[in-house]
Design a protein around this motif. Structure first.
Motif, PDB file in Angstrom:
ATOM      1  N   UNK A   1       2.480   5.976  -3.042  1.00  0.00           N
ATOM      2  CA  UNK A   1       3.556   6.770  -3.615  1.00  0.00           C
ATOM      3  C   UNK A   1       3.359   6.954  -5.114  1.00  0.00           C
ATOM      4  N   UNK A   2       3.006   5.881  -5.814  1.00  0.00           N
ATOM      5  CA  UNK A   2       2.792   5.974  -7.262  1.00  0.00           C
ATOM      6  C   UNK A   2       1.683   6.975  -7.588  1.00  0.00           C
ATOM      7  N   UNK A   3       0.606   6.925  -6.813  1.00  0.00           N
ATOM      8  CA  UNK A   3      -0.509   7.835  -7.076  1.00  0.00           C
ATOM      9  C   UNK A   3      -0.168   9.281  -6.703  1.00  0.00           C
ATOM     10  N   UNK A   4       0.615   9.459  -5.652  1.00  0.00           N
ATOM     11  CA  UNK A   4       1.037  10.817  -5.306  1.00  0.00           C
ATOM     12  C   UNK A   4       1.876  11.416  -6.426  1.00  0.00           C
ATOM     13  N   UNK A   5       2.813  10.620  -6.956  1.00  0.00           N
ATOM     14  CA  UNK A   5       3.695  11.109  -8.011  1.00  0.00           C
ATOM     15  C   UNK A   5       2.914  11.357  -9.297  1.00  0.00           C
TER      16      UNK A   5
ATOM     17  N   UNK B   1       8.494   6.068 -14.243  1.00  0.00           N
ATOM     18  CA  UNK B   1       9.832   6.295 -13.703  1.00  0.00           C
ATOM     19  C   UNK B   1       9.924   5.821 -12.255  1.00  0.00           C
ATOM     20  N   UNK B   2       8.855   6.006 -11.502  1.00  0.00           N
ATOM     21  CA  UNK B   2       8.870   5.573 -10.108  1.00  0.00           C
ATOM     22  C   UNK B   2       9.004   4.063  -9.990  1.00  0.00           C
ATOM     23  N   UNK B   3       8.441   3.309 -10.940  1.00  0.00           N
ATOM     24  CA  UNK B   3       8.561   1.848 -10.863  1.00  0.00           C
ATOM     25  C   UNK B   3      10.017   1.408 -10.943  1.00  0.00           C
ATOM     26  N   UNK B   4      10.828   2.152 -11.673  1.00  0.00           N
ATOM     27  CA  UNK B   4      12.250   1.807 -11.768  1.00  0.00           C
ATOM     28  C   UNK B   4      12.901   1.906 -10.394  1.00  0.00           C
TER      29      UNK B   4
ATOM     30  N   UNK C   1      -0.045  -8.789  -9.941  1.00  0.00           N
ATOM     31  CA  UNK C   1      -0.727  -8.525  -8.662  1.00  0.00           C
ATOM     32  C   UNK C   1      -1.559  -7.253  -8.655  1.00  0.00           C
ATOM     33  N   UNK C   2      -1.341  -6.380  -9.654  1.00  0.00           N
ATOM     34  CA  UNK C   2      -2.059  -5.100  -9.645  1.00  0.00           C
ATOM     35  C   UNK C   2      -2.276  -4.612 -11.067  1.00  0.00           C
TER      36      UNK C   2
ATOM     37  N   UNK D   1       0.835  -1.205   0.000  1.00  0.00           N
ATOM     38  CA  UNK D   1       0.000   0.000   0.000  1.00  0.00           C
ATOM     39  C   UNK D   1       0.869   1.253   0.000  1.00  0.00           C
ATOM     40  N   UNK D   2       2.011   1.177   0.666  1.00  0.00           N
ATOM     41  CA  UNK D   2       2.930   2.314   0.673  1.00  0.00           C
ATOM     42  C   UNK D   2       3.354   2.682  -0.742  1.00  0.00           C
ATOM     43  N   UNK D   3       3.690   1.668  -1.545  1.00  0.00           N
ATOM     44  CA  UNK D   3       4.126   1.930  -2.909  1.00  0.00           C
ATOM     45  C   UNK D   3       2.959   2.365  -3.793  1.00  0.00           C
TER      46      UNK D   3
END
Length: 271
Positions: free
Chosen positions: A29-33, A180-183, A145-146, A24-26
């Motif tokens: 973070x992805x949605x914030x970015x 980019x965040x996934x990297x 998973x998502x 959930x943290x990630x």
């Protein structure tokens, strides 16, 4: 990781992900970015739906796999995208764009030059290549998973009006932030595009996600954590090449290509 390294390492994941749920943290973070992306007049037209429910993911996976099989069986996929297919390293090195089919079953390799002919299509159908690819695609999506549905607010996304361009441009910026965040997070991402290729199938996904009339479903992505060793599918392609600056940058006017920039810039971290 250095930001420039993140940009240079960004890529699409063709292979499977680990089965571990995305934390959930990630997700947050992805949605914030994504929400930090620029948009015309700060309109922020993007909307996202995060899908972790296994039943929904499997249904979307089935639609995706069936779509891939159909689009490849009837030839529409190859006809539509043949300008982007490369079948030799030499062609790829010259063009520096498109996708290089560098992984094919041995039985198909002698016929790569005929892939866009009626004979080539018949051969692939006889060997059930579209079915094999469709099933591979279904497994990849089902094993993710998502899923992330990307939508635009219809009050901003109005095809034929300038606001529509602004909205799509903004959505692209938001998704680049996610990509980019996934990297940085050790994750992979891939566009689930084949349902768009078959009339009626995109609407099925809209129904599964219960997309309201006020929103337009623009894209669906699959995401997950990357395994230490990434297994390539039996039929796969690579797209590592990028055009040289002299092929896409001009100086002063569009009649003068930029020179002297084709050697990659060496960057280092300050001490």
């Amino acid at each position: 990781m250095d930001f420039l390294d993140v940009v240079r390492r960004r890529k699409t994941t063709n292979g499977p992900f680990l089965p571990d749920p995305v934390s959930e943290e990630h997700q947050r973070l992805l949605m914030e970015l994504a929400g930090r992306a620029p948009s015309q007049l700060n309109s922020q037209p993007w909307r996202f739906v995060i899908v972790e429910e296994k039943d929904t993911i499997e249904k979307i996976a089935a639609i995706s796999g069936e779509s891939m099989t159909e689009a490849m069986s009837n030839g529409t996929f190859f006809e539509r995208y043949k300008p982007y297919f490369r079948f030799s390293a030499e062609e790829m090195a010259t063009r520096r764009d498109g996708m290089l089919f560098d992984r094919l079953p041995a039985a198909l390799r002698p016929f790569t030059s005929q892939v866009f002919t009626a004979r080539g299509q018949k051969l692939m159908n006889t060997m059930r290549v579209p079915q094999k690819l469709g099933e591979e695609n279904r497994k990849l999506v089902a094993g993710s998973p998502l899923l992330l549905g990307v939508m635009l607010d219809r009050s901003e996304y109005r095809p034929g009006e300038l606001s529509s361009f602004y909205s799509v441009f903004s959505m692209g910026a938001a998704m680049e932030n996610v990509w980019l965040a996934t990297v940085e997070l050790g994750m992979g991402i891939q566009f689930v595009s084949f349902p768009m290729e078959v009339p009626g199938n995109w609407a099925k996904i809209e129904g599964l996600l219960q997309v309201p009339d006020s929103l337009e479903l623009m894209a669906v992505y699959r995401l997950g954590y990357l395994p230490p060793e990434q297994r390539r599918p039996a039929i796969d392609w690579s797209s590592h090449e990028r055009k040289l600056p002299s092929q896409y940058v001009f100086r002063g006017t569009c009649e003068t290509p930029q020179t002297g920039w084709d050697t990659p810039v060496e960057t280092g971290n300050p001490a």
